[in-house]
Each structure stands twice: as structure tokens, then as C-alpha cells.
Design a protein around this motif. Structure first.
Motif, PDB file in Angstrom:
ATOM      1  N   TRP A 176      -8.066   8.165  -8.893  1.00  0.00           N
ATOM      2  CA  TRP A 176      -9.010   7.363  -8.132  1.00  0.00           C
ATOM      3  C   TRP A 176      -8.952   5.912  -8.566  1.00  0.00           C
ATOM      4  O   TRP A 176      -8.487   5.587  -9.657  1.00  0.00           O
ATOM      5  CB  TRP A 176     -10.420   7.918  -8.314  1.00  0.00           C
ATOM      6  CG  TRP A 176     -11.074   7.588  -9.619  1.00  0.00           C
ATOM      7  CD1 TRP A 176     -11.918   6.561  -9.886  1.00  0.00           C
ATOM      8  CD2 TRP A 176     -10.927   8.303 -10.855  1.00  0.00           C
ATOM      9  NE1 TRP A 176     -12.320   6.574 -11.199  1.00  0.00           N
ATOM     10  CE2 TRP A 176     -11.724   7.645 -11.821  1.00  0.00           C
ATOM     11  CE3 TRP A 176     -10.196   9.429 -11.245  1.00  0.00           C
ATOM     12  CZ2 TRP A 176     -11.806   8.069 -13.139  1.00  0.00           C
ATOM     13  CZ3 TRP A 176     -10.284   9.857 -12.565  1.00  0.00           C
ATOM     14  CH2 TRP A 176     -11.082   9.189 -13.500  1.00  0.00           C
ATOM     15  N   GLU A 235     -17.210   2.418  -2.744  1.00  0.00           N
ATOM     16  CA  GLU A 235     -16.111   3.064  -2.026  1.00  0.00           C
ATOM     17  C   GLU A 235     -14.908   3.217  -2.950  1.00  0.00           C
ATOM     18  O   GLU A 235     -14.521   2.281  -3.645  1.00  0.00           O
ATOM     19  CB  GLU A 235     -15.736   2.250  -0.790  1.00  0.00           C
ATOM     20  CG  GLU A 235     -14.735   2.956   0.104  1.00  0.00           C
ATOM     21  CD  GLU A 235     -14.487   2.211   1.405  1.00  0.00           C
ATOM     22  OE1 GLU A 235     -13.591   2.627   2.159  1.00  0.00           O
ATOM     23  OE2 GLU A 235     -15.186   1.196   1.642  1.00  0.00           O
ATOM     24  N   TYR A 236     -14.346   4.420  -2.939  1.00  0.00           N
ATOM     25  CA  TYR A 236     -13.174   4.725  -3.758  1.00  0.00           C
ATOM     26  C   TYR A 236     -12.068   5.263  -2.856  1.00  0.00           C
ATOM     27  O   TYR A 236     -12.328   5.824  -1.793  1.00  0.00           O
ATOM     28  CB  TYR A 236     -13.502   5.796  -4.813  1.00  0.00           C
ATOM     29  CG  TYR A 236     -14.446   5.338  -5.897  1.00  0.00           C
ATOM     30  CD1 TYR A 236     -13.956   4.835  -7.100  1.00  0.00           C
ATOM     31  CD2 TYR A 236     -15.824   5.435  -5.725  1.00  0.00           C
ATOM     32  CE1 TYR A 236     -14.828   4.425  -8.100  1.00  0.00           C
ATOM     33  CE2 TYR A 236     -16.701   5.026  -6.715  1.00  0.00           C
ATOM     34  CZ  TYR A 236     -16.201   4.519  -7.900  1.00  0.00           C
ATOM     35  OH  TYR A 236     -17.046   4.115  -8.882  1.00  0.00           O
ATOM     36  N   ARG A 237     -10.849   5.083  -3.357  1.00  0.00           N
ATOM     37  CA  ARG A 237      -9.695   5.764  -2.762  1.00  0.00           C
ATOM     38  C   ARG A 237      -9.226   6.826  -3.754  1.00  0.00           C
ATOM     39  O   ARG A 237      -9.041   6.524  -4.936  1.00  0.00           O
ATOM     40  CB  ARG A 237      -8.571   4.778  -2.446  1.00  0.00           C
ATOM     41  CG  ARG A 237      -8.887   3.941  -1.231  1.00  0.00           C
ATOM     42  CD  ARG A 237      -7.727   3.142  -0.728  1.00  0.00           C
ATOM     43  NE  ARG A 237      -8.063   2.474   0.529  1.00  0.00           N
ATOM     44  CZ  ARG A 237      -7.285   1.609   1.150  1.00  0.00           C
ATOM     45  NH1 ARG A 237      -6.100   1.308   0.631  1.00  0.00           N
ATOM     46  NH2 ARG A 237      -7.662   1.054   2.280  1.00  0.00           N
ATOM     47  N   THR A 238      -9.065   8.044  -3.260  1.00  0.00           N
ATOM     48  CA  THR A 238      -8.758   9.167  -4.145  1.00  0.00           C
ATOM     49  C   THR A 238      -7.546   9.924  -3.651  1.00  0.00           C
ATOM     50  O   THR A 238      -7.253   9.943  -2.452  1.00  0.00           O
ATOM     51  CB  THR A 238      -9.953  10.132  -4.220  1.00  0.00           C
ATOM     52  OG1 THR A 238     -10.195  10.690  -2.915  1.00  0.00           O
ATOM     53  CG2 THR A 238     -11.212   9.422  -4.701  1.00  0.00           C
ATOM     54  N   TRP A 245      -3.748   9.258   0.359  1.00  0.00           N
ATOM     55  CA  TRP A 245      -5.054   9.063  -0.242  1.00  0.00           C
ATOM     56  C   TRP A 245      -6.103   9.019   0.864  1.00  0.00           C
ATOM     57  O   TRP A 245      -5.800   8.916   2.037  1.00  0.00           O
ATOM     58  CB  TRP A 245      -5.106   7.826  -1.120  1.00  0.00           C
ATOM     59  CG  TRP A 245      -4.807   6.509  -0.424  1.00  0.00           C
ATOM     60  CD1 TRP A 245      -5.145   6.151   0.836  1.00  0.00           C
ATOM     61  CD2 TRP A 245      -4.121   5.374  -0.996  1.00  0.00           C
ATOM     62  NE1 TRP A 245      -4.730   4.884   1.108  1.00  0.00           N
ATOM     63  CE2 TRP A 245      -4.102   4.365  -0.004  1.00  0.00           C
ATOM     64  CE3 TRP A 245      -3.561   5.100  -2.222  1.00  0.00           C
ATOM     65  CZ2 TRP A 245      -3.528   3.133  -0.208  1.00  0.00           C
ATOM     66  CZ3 TRP A 245      -2.990   3.864  -2.432  1.00  0.00           C
ATOM     67  CH2 TRP A 245      -2.967   2.897  -1.435  1.00  0.00           C
ATOM     68  N   ARG A 246      -7.342   9.079   0.449  1.00  0.00           N
ATOM     69  CA  ARG A 246      -8.435   9.013   1.406  1.00  0.00           C
ATOM     70  C   ARG A 246      -9.581   8.225   0.786  1.00  0.00           C
ATOM     71  O   ARG A 246      -9.658   8.063  -0.440  1.00  0.00           O
ATOM     72  CB  ARG A 246      -8.912  10.412   1.796  1.00  0.00           C
ATOM     73  CG  ARG A 246      -9.563  11.168   0.657  1.00  0.00           C
ATOM     74  CD  ARG A 246      -9.932  12.563   1.063  1.00  0.00           C
ATOM     75  NE  ARG A 246     -10.477  13.311  -0.048  1.00  0.00           N
ATOM     76  CZ  ARG A 246     -10.676  14.608  -0.034  1.00  0.00           C
ATOM     77  NH1 ARG A 246     -10.338  15.293   1.034  1.00  0.00           N
ATOM     78  NH2 ARG A 246     -11.190  15.224  -1.072  1.00  0.00           N
ATOM     79  N   ASP A 247     -10.489   7.751   1.660  1.00  0.00           N
ATOM     80  CA  ASP A 247     -11.613   6.935   1.207  1.00  0.00           C
ATOM     81  C   ASP A 247     -12.853   7.802   1.039  1.00  0.00           C
ATOM     82  O   ASP A 247     -13.145   8.664   1.877  1.00  0.00           O
ATOM     83  CB  ASP A 247     -11.904   5.817   2.217  1.00  0.00           C
ATOM     84  CG  ASP A 247     -10.758   4.815   2.289  1.00  0.00           C
ATOM     85  OD1 ASP A 247     -10.120   4.588   1.246  1.00  0.00           O
ATOM     86  OD2 ASP A 247     -10.512   4.279   3.385  1.00  0.00           O
ATOM     87  N   THR A 286     -11.895   0.875  -4.091  1.00  0.00           N
ATOM     88  CA  THR A 286     -11.188   0.302  -2.938  1.00  0.00           C
ATOM     89  C   THR A 286     -11.015  -1.200  -3.091  1.00  0.00           C
ATOM     90  O   THR A 286      -9.998  -1.769  -2.649  1.00  0.00           O
ATOM     91  CB  THR A 286     -11.955   0.628  -1.642  1.00  0.00           C
ATOM     92  OG1 THR A 286     -12.090   2.049  -1.525  1.00  0.00           O
ATOM     93  CG2 THR A 286     -11.231   0.103  -0.417  1.00  0.00           C
ATOM     94  N   GLU A 311       0.713   3.898  -2.897  1.00  0.00           N
ATOM     95  CA  GLU A 311       0.321   5.256  -2.520  1.00  0.00           C
ATOM     96  C   GLU A 311       1.389   6.268  -2.924  1.00  0.00           C
ATOM     97  O   GLU A 311       1.078   7.310  -3.526  1.00  0.00           O
ATOM     98  CB  GLU A 311       0.066   5.319  -1.007  1.00  0.00           C
ATOM     99  CG  GLU A 311      -0.458   6.659  -0.525  1.00  0.00           C
ATOM    100  CD  GLU A 311      -0.747   6.633   0.960  1.00  0.00           C
ATOM    101  OE1 GLU A 311      -1.671   7.333   1.384  1.00  0.00           O
ATOM    102  OE2 GLU A 311      -0.041   5.907   1.693  1.00  0.00           O
ATOM    103  N   THR A 370      -7.467  -3.076  -2.492  1.00  0.00           N
ATOM    104  CA  THR A 370      -7.309  -4.042  -1.396  1.00  0.00           C
ATOM    105  C   THR A 370      -7.275  -5.487  -1.868  1.00  0.00           C
ATOM    106  O   THR A 370      -7.227  -6.398  -1.030  1.00  0.00           O
ATOM    107  CB  THR A 370      -8.452  -3.872  -0.381  1.00  0.00           C
ATOM    108  OG1 THR A 370      -9.706  -4.062  -1.051  1.00  0.00           O
ATOM    109  CG2 THR A 370      -8.423  -2.480   0.249  1.00  0.00           C
ATOM    110  N   GLU A 389       0.818  -1.205   0.000  1.00  0.00           N
ATOM    111  CA  GLU A 389       0.000   0.000   0.000  1.00  0.00           C
ATOM    112  C   GLU A 389       0.856   1.262   0.000  1.00  0.00           C
ATOM    113  O   GLU A 389       0.534   2.225  -0.705  1.00  0.00           O
ATOM    114  CB  GLU A 389      -0.946   0.002   1.204  1.00  0.00           C
ATOM    115  CG  GLU A 389      -2.103  -0.967   1.060  1.00  0.00           C
ATOM    116  CD  GLU A 389      -3.229  -0.656   2.020  1.00  0.00           C
ATOM    117  OE1 GLU A 389      -3.092   0.329   2.795  1.00  0.00           O
ATOM    118  OE2 GLU A 389      -4.234  -1.362   1.995  1.00  0.00           O
TER     119      GLU A 389
END
Length: 579
Positions: free
Chosen positions: A281, A263-266, A254-256, A284, A65, A288, A61
């Protein structure tokens, strides 16, 4: 002390002596078993989890990231370089001599030639935002106002270049953006605009590689798409499906975000130069996905660990259960009043509990002895109360002419005694306030006008005996005031005053003022007995009755030690029910 009492004390002391002489053999604290269980269950799990998560989660991760943040930053820098190049080109074009001389036709040819192949076009507008020339079309073509007004208005307020948001151009019939600057030293002001198709910015996105499953888009400050990968459903000019939540600046993490139930991570990068954003983006679930393999291995390891922990827990539970059953037998014996002997259990803490049960059994027998003593004390207190009631009944009967009168007077006096008892229950531990006592006994008889009653005095607290005696006295005085005294006629006044006098005494004055007062007869009723006999006898007080032309006055001088809350001598010992 009697022989039986000595024997009882000896019986109570024997279990305590045995408990004191008990020396438990060495036992292992329960923390040892719990620590061993934790070591078997938790430590392998922590070790196994640490290896897998450190290997797959943290490393993977953080790498993804870091790489994604760097890529989005690179995209942003490419866009800013493109815009910086346009600003430089705009500045160069503004310095062409033909523009300065006002030869717009010649400038149009120079600018069109200079911008050929760049994808950019030059527009000149006046202070009314009307286009004077546009290199997209031949010189002399009829032109209207510029399509986007927000940026040109801002350009009139600053000497710096202003970058617009994306908009649909009327001349180009495509989504474009502008770089606008006011020509320096020109009056009335003119605006130099370098415009370019938004689609040309897509190259900055296509030349950057992102991790698998990640996508990137360029949006303006209104969250309108400037550029996006061609294979994406998002098109230039559309509102971006991910809401902008980032304040001006950049982010290195990043954030959820949950969008439309998914759900996305951006990752968002903001450009100070343009006011635009680069957004990367990925779902998620894609990010994961590598963790699912880790979780599978973790589950297999957990099954093994749980098996080991279950076996060890069974062994420990069996050991503890045996000891607990022994404690239960001891507790039942203690509940039955039997003697409890401490047992040396293997678990140290349970052995301590066993000793505590033995000690509790001894204390219980002692508590039963104390309870019997308290019951005798309650019986004694009840005897005192019954003695008071008996005296009240006899004195009330002497002054009553018929049964109804006796019942009424006796009931009222019982109510007065009950009110004093209520105060005793509420404040008996710290003493009963004299002011509260008078208020409780007098208020039922008071007239509606509160100014007719005055109570002044220091803060004095009474013991149980003094509260009962003075409560009955106050009740009788209030009753007489309602029948014959201050409360019986309009304009009557009652003044009660008390204070500490010399010689350690309480000086109390009850003074009634009655219009058209008629002195009472010499006959003594129960009220006089309470005031002159009970108060004087029970509290060793001096009582004086003074008849004034306008009312009665009672003066009491009571030793302070007789009303001290720490002193509570039995009332029955000082009151003869036959008085």
C-alpha cells in the motif's frame, strides 16, 4: 370565385414565388466555423496532454504498478518457500525411527538437534489436542493443550498439511503460527505440529525493495498482521488497518481504497498454500505526486490555448451575431404581419433560416385565412346548437302548465343535450358509441336494481348529428319511463336492443314492461315530437310506437349512412325550430 378572393390568393402566392425564386449566394456552413474553433482549442490541448500524460502518467504509473505487483508476488513466493521448507522438515521429522518406535525422549533429542538454529519447534499432540512433547522446552516438562485449535481440527479432516493463522502461544509467549499434519497410519490419531515465531517471516519483507512511499505487510485470513516493516506502526498480532476485500486469487492491478478519510492504493496477493495475504500500500498522494508536475505544465499550456481560442471565438461570435440580429429583424417583421424577404447571410445555416422565415410568413397569412374560415364554421355549428335549443324550448313550453314545470323540463332536456355534447367532445373524432350514449342518458333515471335494465347490441358509432338526435330521444324516453313507465313502478323492466338489419339499416327497439300498466292518452308532448319528428326527419328513420297491454314499445329503423361518423351534415338544415 370572387375577384377579391383571387386577389388574396395572388397576394399569398407572391411571397411564396419570391421565396422559391430566391437563390442564395454561396455561403459557408456553420460546421466550418465550429470545426475550426475545435481545431484551434482541442487539437493543441490533446497533443500537449497526450505528450505529457503518455510520458509521465502512463509510463510512470504502469512501471510503478508492474514493479510493485512483481515485488509483492516475490514476497509471497518467499513466504510460500519458507512454509514449503517447514512442511518438508515436518515430513522428515515424522520419519525418524524413534518416533515410530514410540521412544519420545530419544525423538525429542533428535528433533531438537535437527531444528537447532532454524527458529522452528516440533510439537506432538494426541487426539484430544494435548501436547505429548514440545522441543521448545526440555522433555518431561508438563504441557497443556495446544494453543490454537482451529488448524488442528482441520488437520484431522485431511491428510495434507494445514497452515494456521497467527496466534499468541502460551509456551512461547510470542506470536507464532503452526504447520499441522496428521501422522499417517496411527490409531488413535496423533498430530505433528511444526511451530515458528511469526517475527521470523519479516526477513521475507525486508529483503524486497519497493518504490518510494510503498509498504508491504503479511496478514493471515483474519486480517491479522504476521509480519510488517519494523518502522511501521503496525505490529505483529494487530488487526491490519486496510480491510481485506480481495477474494481468493491474485491481482495484477492496484485499486483505490479510502481508509479513515485518506485514500490509498493497494495491491493484494493471496497464497493458496497458506491462506495468507501479502498487501502492498501507499497513500495516493504519494503515488500521484509526479502527476502534479504534469498538471502544472498542462495548466500553462491550457492558458495559451484558451487565449488563442478566445481570440478566434470572438471573431466567429461577431460574425454569427451580425447574422442573428438580421434574423431577429426578420422575425419581428413576420410577427407584425409584414412581408419577409430572405437574406443571403454568410453562414449557410442562417441563410436557410432566413428563407424559412420568409416561407413561414407566407404560411402565416394562409393560416389566418383558414382561421377565418374556421370561425365561420364555428358560428355555423353554434347556430345549429341554438336551433336545437330553440326547438326544445318551444316544444317544452307547449307541454308545460306553468313556469316552474317549463323550467324543470327545459333544464332536464338541456342536461341531456349537455351529456351528449360531453360525449362528442370526448369521442367526436372516431364517433360516439351508441351504448355509451344510452348509458349517459338513461343512468340518471335508472332504479337501484341494475337487473331491471338490459342493453344488448352490436358496437355502433354515431356521427355528431345522430348523437344529438338520438341523445335527445333517449333522454325523453328515459324521462317518460321514470314518470309513467318501467322506472315508475317496482318490477318494471326496460330492454333496449339494436342490430344491423337488411337494406343497410339499424334496427333499434325500446321495450318497457310495466306492472298494472295504464295506456297513455293520445296527447303528444315534446317526447313524441322528438321521437316521431326529429328522429324521423333528421335521420330519415322509420319510427313506430306500439302500445302493448304491459307497456310501450318504440321501434326505430335508421339508415346506416345517416349515422356514419364520416358523415356530419348540419342539423339546422334538416330541423325546423317551429316544428
Amino acid at each position: 370565385m370572387s375577384q377579391s378572393a383571387l386577389e388574396n390568393d395572388g397576394e399569398q402566392a407572391e411571397p411564396a414565388a419570391r421565396a422559391a425564386s430566391f437563390r442564395a449566394p454561396r455561403s459557408v456552413p456553420i460546421i466550418f466555423y465550429l470545426a475550426f474553433l475545435v481545431a484551434v482549442v482541442v487539437l493543441p490541448a490533446i497533443a500537449f496532454t497526450t505528450v505529457l500524460l503518455a510520458r509521465h502518467n502512463v509510463a510512470q504509473e504502469e512501471t510503478v504498478e508492474t514493479f510493485t505487483v512483481a515485488t509483492t508476488r516475490s514476497v509471497l513466493q518467499a513466504v510460500e518457500r519458507e512454509i514449503s521448507g517447514m512442511i518438508t522438515t515436518q515430513r522428515v521429522l515424522m520419519s525418524i525411527e524413534a518416533l515410530g518406535d514410540g521412544d519420545l525422549a530419544q525423538f525429542h533429542d533428535h528433533a531438537r538437534t535437527a531444528l537447532s538454529g532454524t527458529g522452528s519447534y516440533f510439537i506432538l499432540a494426541d487426539e484430544n489436542f494435548d501436547q505429548l512433547l514440545n522441543t521448545r522446552v526440555p522433555y518431561g516438562t508438563e504441557l497443556g493443550r495446544v494453543s490454537e485449535l482451529e488448524s488442528v481440527r482441520r488437520a484431522l479432516q485431511t491428510p495434507d498439511a494445514v497452515v494456521s493463522n497467527v496466534f499468541f502461544g502460551r509456551t512461547s509467549q510470542a506470536y507464532v503460527f503452526n504447520v499441522v499434519r496428521q501422522r499417517p497410519g496411527i490409531t488413535p490419531p496423533q498430530l505433528a505440529i511444526l511451530t515458528q515465531d511469526a517475527a521470523s517471516l519479516a526477513n521475507a519483507l525486508l529483503t524486497r525493495e519497493l518504490p518510494l512511499g510503498w509498504h508491504v505487510a503479511l496478514v493471515d485470513s483474519n486480517n491479522t498482521v504476521l509480519a510488517a516493516p519494523q518502522q511501521e506502526e503496525t505490529q505483529v498480532g494487530d488487526t491490519f488497518f486496510i480491510p481485506l476485500r480481495e477474494s481468493p486469487g491474485t491481482t495484477m492491478r492496484w485499486r483505490d481504497q479510502i481508509i479513515a478519510g485518506e485514500e490509498y492504493r493497494t495491491i493484494t496477493q493471496h497464497s493458496i498454500l497458506t491462506g495468507w495475504y501479502v498487501v502492498a500500500w501507499a497513500p495516493t498522494s504519494v503515488v500521484t505526486a509526479p502527476l502534479r508536475t504534469t498538471l502544472l505544465w498542462l495548466l500553462l499550456g491550457a492558458v495559451v490555448i484558451v487565449g488563442l481560442a478566445a481570440a478566434m471565438a470572438w471573431i466567429i461570435a461577431r460574425q454569427i451575431a451580425t447574422s442573428v440580429r438580421g434574423l431577429a429583424r426578420q422575425a419581428r417583421a413576420m410577427g407584425a404581419g409584414e412581408e419577409v424577404v430572405p437574406i443571403a447571410y454568410p453562414v449557410h445555416e442562417l441563410a436557410v433560416v432566413s428563407g424559412a422565415l420568409a416561407d413561414a410568413g407566407a404560411r402565416r397569412r394562409q393560416a389566418e385565412t383558414e382561421a377565418r374560415f374556421l370561425m365561420r364554421e364555428v358560428a355555423h355549428r353554434s347556430k345549429n346548437q341554438l336551433t336545437v335549443i330553440s326547438a326544445m324550448a318551444k316544444q317544452t313550453a307547449r307541454g308545460a302548465d306553468n313556469v316552474e314545470k317549463f323550467v324543470e323540463n327545459f333544464q332536464n332536456r338541456l342536461y341531456g343535450l349537455a351529456r351528449s355534447t360531453d360525449l362528442l367532445l370526448a369521442h367526436g373524432t372516431q364517433g360516439i358509441g351508441l351504448r355509451d350514449l344510452f348509458g349517459t342518458q338513461i343512468d340518471p333515471f335508472c332504479p337501484e336494481d341494475p337487473s331491471r335494465v338490459t342493453k344488448t347490441g352490436i358496437n355502433v358509432y354515431l356521427n355528431v348529428q345522430a348523437a344529438q338526435v338520438l341523445g335527445m330521444a333517449a333522454h325523453e324516453l328515459a324521462t317518460n319511463a321514470a314518470k309513467y313507465g318501467a322506472f315508475s313502478r317496482e318490477g318494471g323492466q326496460l330492454t333496449i336492443n339494436w342490430n344491423r338489419a337488411g337494406g343497410g339499416r339499424l334496427h333499434l327497439v325500446w321495450r318497457e314492461t310495466v306492472p298494472d300498466f295504464e295506456p297513455p292518452s293520445d296527447r303528444k308532448g315534446f317526447g313524441s315530437v322528438v321521437l316521431e319528428t326529429m328522429v324521423a326527419g333528421a335521420l330519415k328513420a322509420d319510427v313506430e310506437r306500439i302500445v302493448h297491454p304491459d307497456g310501450i314499445e318504440w321501434v326505430f329503423s335508421i339508415p346506416l349512412d345517416q349515422i356514419d361518423p364520416d358523415r356530419d351534415s348540419p342539423l339546422a338544415d334538416e330541423l325546423d325550430p317551429d316544428d
